[in-house]
Scaffold this motif. Structure first.
Motif, PDB file in Angstrom:
ATOM      1  N   TYR A  37       3.962  -3.463  -4.238  1.00 23.02           N
ATOM      2  CA  TYR A  37       2.796  -4.066  -4.871  1.00 23.02           C
ATOM      3  C   TYR A  37       2.630  -5.518  -4.435  1.00 23.02           C
ATOM      4  N   LEU A  38       3.733  -6.262  -4.413  1.00 24.84           N
ATOM      5  CA  LEU A  38       3.666  -7.668  -4.001  1.00 24.84           C
ATOM      6  C   LEU A  38       3.227  -7.788  -2.547  1.00 24.84           C
ATOM      7  N   SER A  39       3.700  -6.896  -1.689  1.00 24.00           N
ATOM      8  CA  SER A  39       3.288  -6.912  -0.280  1.00 24.00           C
ATOM      9  C   SER A  39       1.792  -6.667  -0.151  1.00 24.00           C
ATOM     10  N   ALA A  40       1.270  -5.732  -0.936  1.00 22.89           N
ATOM     11  CA  ALA A  40      -0.165  -5.443  -0.899  1.00 22.89           C
ATOM     12  C   ALA A  40      -0.966  -6.639  -1.416  1.00 22.89           C
ATOM     13  N   LEU A  41      -0.500  -7.257  -2.495  1.00 17.70           N
ATOM     14  CA  LEU A  41      -1.193  -8.429  -3.037  1.00 17.70           C
ATOM     15  C   LEU A  41      -1.110  -9.611  -2.083  1.00 17.70           C
ATOM     16  N   LYS A  42      -0.004  -9.702  -1.364  1.00 18.00           N
ATOM     17  CA  LYS A  42       0.140 -10.755  -0.354  1.00 18.00           C
ATOM     18  C   LYS A  42      -0.826 -10.503   0.806  1.00 18.00           C
ATOM     19  N   LEU A  43      -0.963  -9.255   1.174  1.00 21.62           N
ATOM     20  CA  LEU A  43      -1.839  -8.870   2.267  1.00 21.62           C
ATOM     21  C   LEU A  43      -3.301  -9.206   1.986  1.00 21.62           C
ATOM     22  N   VAL A  44      -3.737  -9.051   0.754  1.00 26.30           N
ATOM     23  CA  VAL A  44      -5.131  -9.346   0.415  1.00 26.30           C
ATOM     24  C   VAL A  44      -5.334 -10.793  -0.030  1.00 26.30           C
ATOM     25  N   GLY A  45      -4.268 -11.593   0.017  1.00 26.27           N
ATOM     26  CA  GLY A  45      -4.397 -13.024  -0.210  1.00 26.27           C
ATOM     27  C   GLY A  45      -4.317 -13.502  -1.643  1.00 26.27           C
ATOM     28  N   LYS A  66     -12.241 -15.018  -7.221  1.00 24.58           N
ATOM     29  CA  LYS A  66     -12.466 -13.749  -7.896  1.00 24.58           C
ATOM     30  C   LYS A  66     -12.451 -12.646  -6.852  1.00 24.58           C
ATOM     31  N   TRP A  67     -11.760 -11.547  -7.133  1.00 29.18           N
ATOM     32  CA  TRP A  67     -11.690 -10.469  -6.160  1.00 29.18           C
ATOM     33  C   TRP A  67     -11.784  -9.129  -6.865  1.00 29.18           C
ATOM     34  N   LEU A  68     -12.180  -8.132  -6.121  1.00 27.58           N
ATOM     35  CA  LEU A  68     -12.330  -6.786  -6.649  1.00 27.58           C
ATOM     36  C   LEU A  68     -11.307  -5.866  -6.026  1.00 27.58           C
ATOM     37  N   PHE A  69     -10.919  -4.862  -6.757  1.00 23.59           N
ATOM     38  CA  PHE A  69      -9.981  -3.863  -6.259  1.00 23.59           C
ATOM     39  C   PHE A  69     -10.746  -2.555  -6.104  1.00 23.59           C
ATOM     40  N   PRO A  70     -11.366  -2.339  -4.942  1.00 22.86           N
ATOM     41  CA  PRO A  70     -12.219  -1.148  -4.783  1.00 22.86           C
ATOM     42  C   PRO A  70     -11.415   0.135  -4.603  1.00 22.86           C
ATOM     43  N   HIS A  71     -11.974   1.209  -5.097  1.00 21.05           N
ATOM     44  CA  HIS A  71     -11.336   2.523  -5.015  1.00 21.05           C
ATOM     45  C   HIS A  71     -11.157   2.978  -3.563  1.00 21.05           C
ATOM     46  N   GLY A  72     -12.132   2.706  -2.695  1.00 17.54           N
ATOM     47  CA  GLY A  72     -12.107   3.209  -1.328  1.00 17.54           C
ATOM     48  C   GLY A  72     -11.109   2.517  -0.422  1.00 17.54           C
ATOM     49  N   ARG A  73     -10.524   1.432  -0.861  1.00 13.67           N
ATOM     50  CA  ARG A  73      -9.594   0.694  -0.008  1.00 13.67           C
ATOM     51  C   ARG A  73      -8.177   1.227  -0.212  1.00 13.67           C
ATOM     52  N   LYS A  74      -7.503   1.517   0.843  1.00 16.21           N
ATOM     53  CA  LYS A  74      -6.130   2.000   0.788  1.00 16.21           C
ATOM     54  C   LYS A  74      -5.229   0.959   1.443  1.00 16.21           C
ATOM     55  N   ILE A  75      -4.073   0.731   0.885  1.00 17.41           N
ATOM     56  CA  ILE A  75      -3.154  -0.252   1.460  1.00 17.41           C
ATOM     57  C   ILE A  75      -1.785   0.407   1.666  1.00 17.41           C
ATOM     58  N   PRO A  76      -1.684   1.348   2.597  1.00 18.16           N
ATOM     59  CA  PRO A  76      -0.382   1.950   2.877  1.00 18.16           C
ATOM     60  C   PRO A  76       0.354   1.158   3.955  1.00 18.16           C
ATOM     61  N   ASP A  77       1.627   0.992   3.786  1.00 20.68           N
ATOM     62  CA  ASP A  77       2.477   0.347   4.788  1.00 20.68           C
ATOM     63  C   ASP A  77       1.946  -0.993   5.253  1.00 20.68           C
ATOM     64  N   ASN A  78       1.426  -1.799   4.340  1.00 24.32           N
ATOM     65  CA  ASN A  78       0.940  -3.151   4.623  1.00 24.32           C
ATOM     66  C   ASN A  78      -0.260  -3.211   5.563  1.00 24.32           C
ATOM     67  N   TYR A  79      -0.999  -2.139   5.691  1.00 21.46           N
ATOM     68  CA  TYR A  79      -2.217  -2.146   6.496  1.00 21.46           C
ATOM     69  C   TYR A  79      -3.378  -1.751   5.603  1.00 21.46           C
TER      70      TYR A  79
END
Length: 96
Positions: A37-45, A66-79
């Motif tokens: 989770y932290l890696s994903a949050l780091k990835l999106v800034g 302010k940021w949104l967490f959209p359903h269509g976005r996937k963050i597997p393996d830091n990508y």
């Protein structure tokens, strides 16, 4: 459950910097899951990692927008991968 975990992580980080271990124990989740989770949050800034005497410490970025967490976005393996599906208005969660 994912959104609730992200909200909990952000809420805890608003109190100040923490290590992965401290955060995982405080939230009652597995250390590896917390790190993902932290890696994903780091990835999106949203989160930044700093090195200190305590090891790797995570904190919220200072000028967080302010940021949104959209359903269509996937963050597997830091990508970040954008899916074909588009989020429905009710599926977009404002995490601020």
């Amino acid at each position: 459950m994912m959104v609730e975990v992200v909200k909990s992580i952000i809420s805890r980080l608003e109190e100040g910097p923490v290590t992965v271990d401290e955060l995982a124990k405080g939230l009652g989740i597995d250390w590896g899951t917390c790190e993902e989770y932290l890696s994903a949050l780091k990835l999106v800034g949203v989160v930044e990692e700093i090195r200190s005497e305590r090891g790797r410490v995570y904190r919220l970025r200072e000028k967080r927008k302010k940021w949104l967490f959209p359903h269509g976005r996937k963050i597997p393996d830091n990508y970040i991968k954008i899916g074909n599906e588009k989020p429905v208005k009710d599926e977009v969660v404002d995490l601020t």
